[in-house]
Scaffold this active site. Sequence first.
Site, short mmCIF file in Angstrom:
data_model
loop_
_atom_site.label_atom_id
_atom_site.label_comp_id
_atom_site.label_asym_id
_atom_site.label_seq_id
_atom_site.Cartn_x
_atom_site.Cartn_y
_atom_site.Cartn_z
N ASP A 50 -65.01 -79.21 -63.01
CA ASP A 50 -64.33 -80.59 -63.38
C ASP A 50 -64.69 -81.49 -62.10
OD1 ASP A 50 -62.12 -82.30 -63.89
OD2 ASP A 50 -61.24 -81.55 -62.14
N ARG A 51 -64.19 -82.58 -61.92
CA ARG A 51 -64.73 -83.49 -61.12
C ARG A 51 -63.88 -83.63 -59.99
NH1 ARG A 51 -66.22 -89.91 -61.24
NH2 ARG A 51 -64.02 -90.02 -60.39
N ASP A 52 -62.77 -84.72 -60.44
CA ASP A 52 -61.46 -85.13 -59.44
C ASP A 52 -60.53 -83.83 -59.39
OD1 ASP A 52 -62.72 -87.40 -59.24
OD2 ASP A 52 -61.83 -87.87 -61.16
N ASP A 58 -59.44 -85.90 -55.39
CA ASP A 58 -58.89 -86.57 -56.34
C ASP A 58 -58.22 -88.08 -55.54
OD1 ASP A 58 -57.77 -87.50 -58.64
OD2 ASP A 58 -56.19 -86.26 -58.72
#
Length: 226
Positions: A50-52, A58
Amino acid sequence: MNRRLVAPPPPAAPARRDDGRGPWLADGPPARGPARRGAARALPALVLFDRDGTLVEDVPYNGDPARVRLMPTARDAVAAVRAAGIPLGVVSNQSGVARGLLTRDQVEAVRRRVDELLGPLHVWAICPHGPGDGCGCRKPAPGLVLAACGRLGVPAARAAVIGDIGADMGAARAAGARGILVPTPVTRAEEIQAAPAVAPDLLTAVRLLLSSDPEGGHRPMEVEER
């Protein structure tokens, strides 16, 4: 991914709705395929982050590359996967596009910044749709994971997904991939309880993947696998 509600400025353009074309895909350097030496140890053939809240801090609806900051141990985690010869990718919900708060160019600018900080990843799969668009790619739907696996020719059952909330684990489960949760302050208690495996940080999560052995290989003591 971020679940917090914010009050951003009114959008300058109409909200983008589901265009029916599925996720956005971006390719990195060619993947050489899973490490041959890993087959006997059941190493994953692809690791998707996942990115954030997982790879980077985030920042809700972030379209500014200057605000990209790596999460603790992210650089070492990515380096460890690369050293094992395993392709890497990102699967990310970006509903700010559907809400009219982000453009595709901004999402791409942030992607390029992450690649600058970590080195180019092999595939990015991004869902630009909103919660009500009915797409099949927004996590916890499996579309992003399946699209990334399809782009690299990897069976989803041989992929692993690392994320910080239940939607990441749901996408992994729906696709038939392995999931490892790395909680942050926004992760709900019930998401931690439901996760198939939980690690305190990214590097520990990666070490769990790289030490997996169905014949009884070592698992780090600080990881709880369910």
